[in-house]
Design a protein around this motif. Sequence first.
Motif, PDB file in Angstrom:
ATOM      1  N   SER A 211       0.827  -1.202   0.000  1.00 46.59           N
ATOM      2  CA  SER A 211       0.000   0.000   0.000  1.00 46.59           C
ATOM      3  C   SER A 211       0.861   1.251   0.000  1.00 46.59           C
ATOM      4  N   THR A 212       0.236   2.390  -0.289  1.00 46.79           N
ATOM      5  CA  THR A 212       0.886   3.697  -0.130  1.00 46.79           C
ATOM      6  C   THR A 212       0.302   4.450   1.059  1.00 46.79           C
ATOM      7  N   ALA A 213      -0.658   3.848   1.763  1.00 49.73           N
ATOM      8  CA  ALA A 213      -1.386   4.529   2.834  1.00 49.73           C
ATOM      9  C   ALA A 213      -0.824   4.178   4.200  1.00 49.73           C
ATOM     10  N   ASN A 214      -0.671   5.188   5.046  1.00 51.13           N
ATOM     11  CA  ASN A 214      -0.342   4.955   6.440  1.00 51.13           C
ATOM     12  C   ASN A 214      -1.561   4.423   7.180  1.00 51.13           C
ATOM     13  N   LEU A 215      -1.327   3.902   8.362  1.00 47.03           N
ATOM     14  CA  LEU A 215      -2.422   3.345   9.157  1.00 47.03           C
ATOM     15  C   LEU A 215      -2.991   4.428  10.081  1.00 47.03           C
ATOM     16  N   ILE A 216      -3.534   5.451   9.427  1.00 44.22           N
ATOM     17  CA  ILE A 216      -4.209   6.546  10.118  1.00 44.22           C
ATOM     18  C   ILE A 216      -5.488   6.865   9.354  1.00 44.22           C
ATOM     19  N   ASP A 217      -6.469   7.392  10.052  1.00 44.51           N
ATOM     20  CA  ASP A 217      -7.770   7.611   9.426  1.00 44.51           C
ATOM     21  C   ASP A 217      -7.689   8.567   8.241  1.00 44.51           C
ATOM     22  N   TYR A 218      -6.834   9.582   8.342  1.00 46.33           N
ATOM     23  CA  TYR A 218      -6.744  10.599   7.301  1.00 46.33           C
ATOM     24  C   TYR A 218      -6.361   9.995   5.952  1.00 46.33           C
ATOM     25  N   ASP A 219      -5.435   9.046   5.967  1.00 54.05           N
ATOM     26  CA  ASP A 219      -4.962   8.444   4.713  1.00 54.05           C
ATOM     27  C   ASP A 219      -6.022   7.595   4.026  1.00 54.05           C
ATOM     28  N   TRP A 220      -6.991   7.121   4.782  1.00 51.24           N
ATOM     29  CA  TRP A 220      -8.043   6.266   4.213  1.00 51.24           C
ATOM     30  C   TRP A 220      -9.362   7.010   4.034  1.00 51.24           C
ATOM     31  N   ARG A 221      -9.352   8.319   4.285  1.00 51.85           N
ATOM     32  CA  ARG A 221     -10.590   9.080   4.201  1.00 51.85           C
ATOM     33  C   ARG A 221     -10.463  10.344   3.362  1.00 51.85           C
ATOM     34  N   ASP A 222      -9.397  11.132   3.569  1.00 50.18           N
ATOM     35  CA  ASP A 222      -9.319  12.476   3.016  1.00 50.18           C
ATOM     36  C   ASP A 222      -8.325  12.651   1.885  1.00 50.18           C
TER      37      ASP A 222
END
Length: 651
Positions: free
Chosen positions: A278-289
């Motif tokens: 993945s390129t996303a960190n495990l934080i809500d912002y990366d999976w939402r905004d």
Amino acid sequence: MDEDLERALALSLRESRDNASSSRAISISDSEDDDDDRFQSELLQAIQVSKTESLRATTQSVHNPEPPSQSARSTPAAVFLSERAQMEKERLERLKRVRGKGADDGGRISPPAKRQRIPSFEILANGRANIASASSSSLPSGSSASSRTASTAINPIPTSEQLFWNGELRPTANKHSQPRQDGKSTFRLTEVLGLKSDISFAIIASYSTSVSWIYEFFAPSTPVIIVAQPDQSGQPTIKNVLPNWVMTVPFLRNGRGCQHMKFMLVFYKTGRLRVVISTANLIDYDWRDIENAVWLQDLPPRSAPLPHDPKAIDDFPSIMQNVLRAVNVRPALANMLANDVGQVRNLIRCTTDLIFQHPNLPLQTISDLRMKWDWSKVKVKLVPSIAGKHEGWPNVILTGHIRLMKAVRDMGLRTGRGKAAKDLVIESQGSSIGTYSTQWINEFYWSARGESAEDWLDEPKSRRAKLSWPPVKIVFPSLKTVRDSVLGEQGGGTMFCRTNQWEASKFPRELFHDSNSAGGRVLMHTKMIIATYRPKKSIFEATSQSKGKGKELSDSETEPESDDIEIQNDPIGWAYVGSHNFTPSAWGTLSGSGFNPVLNVVNYELGIIFPLYDAKDAERVSCFKRPARKYVSGQDRPWIQEESQLLQQNQ
């Protein structure tokens, strides 16, 4: 099949369709005060996802027409067939209870009823990537168009229930671009992980991590190893951060650099393994905004383990095992497996008084990863960067941009040299800008072409330093793009370029192109390279001719006869997706000699590379709009956080 079972399945199909959107959504609160509400929302979601459990065996052959033969004994089909009627009865009872509580799905992101799937990169026997839409890939090729349409309408299987035996690349869902302008299907974190109760063990990695947030996506009893960023000391440590959760951090020289990898190894109770890059960190912002990308592939367990092969060092699972060792997973695994707590404390540096033992994990040793699961359908190449100083070809070839070079050559995509050479046009999308020199960009470009790093080092340093900029496009959002995005300047907190970089006298401003998501007016945290070939001379030949010198540095105008690397004319290039930004810290800096090379890498990074076969491939893979708009000199400026008064006021 008896009449009761037929009625139960028909009802399940109908209700699964009605509730598909709610089973796919991630409900994420903006407030930390709403943790309990979020937990309850996820709990309801898990219950709703379980409604379709009884359909897995029936629909498996529809959505996976050719699953690996070894998976038959481990899939839910064989286990659930005789019990399906009872499970359906229990499911309907759960449904009545949930509806009786008046569960509210308001505020969730609901995908459209019909969605075109981004390509599934299945490498066929002829070496080409089979890229198909959801309707054409859901049924055998002999099915008619009408039957495919009817089946798609009747059997909408939630993404969280689908299995991807041939791999799948998708952008992440975004609150602010739903549905996407380009119509691509997306992944949510709940869809990547699947049903909580199905997971037996997981290894997850991220640079920035909200442990309390990601914890809610797993059952409390599920053992999880999380790889995170070290503290300023850079020392490797492990510690229990939650019941059944062990955090491990790798070594960083002098505390410099970062553990930037984003990956998951998710082990399921059926025996299946899901690999996620993945390129996303495990934080809500990366999976939402902000927008990210996810590649994943499901692997069946082998019927019998392979014998250990110490010579296997270059295939996907062997490289993944090396990654796990490098980021300090081995002592964390020993922690969880240990029956003798005292023995563990003598073997590893453990900063906790609590050790939660799980002696029956599906992964008993790191070497089990290659031996116990079937990797034969994984066709992408894995490209890691391991932080540290790497000396000698056996070590250098396994990491950084030299590993990228090796992957390009292994796929038969080397550009070649001489009159038949193809130059590579690189479009590199990222979220962080590095400090660049013509020598480093040409060094990376040389590897990206699949050309020998030994040949690069054999060139005189003075000549390497004088090379002009190669055909590289650095794709990064302009100030105007950030301001025009849905969240504006406040949404630019994960994009990094410094004023002193941009205004440096030799900075490659002419290489910059604007980053605009193909999905909508959102900013992208995705790291992606689209590399396409065009006929041209080698960079050294072009430099010589531009100075009036007609002689090039290669031994001949064609490939040497002794070189067994063939130029493959079929693909038009390749694509990379992962955690690497286009920086020397991520990809490494090469020095030394052709006899004794040295590669210095600052960060831990991980990504995949795969071929592109035509222009449509490139368009479907690309997360950014192509062609990317070139910065206009004197008008465009990159987004620079330190120059934003709005951000400075809010800090």
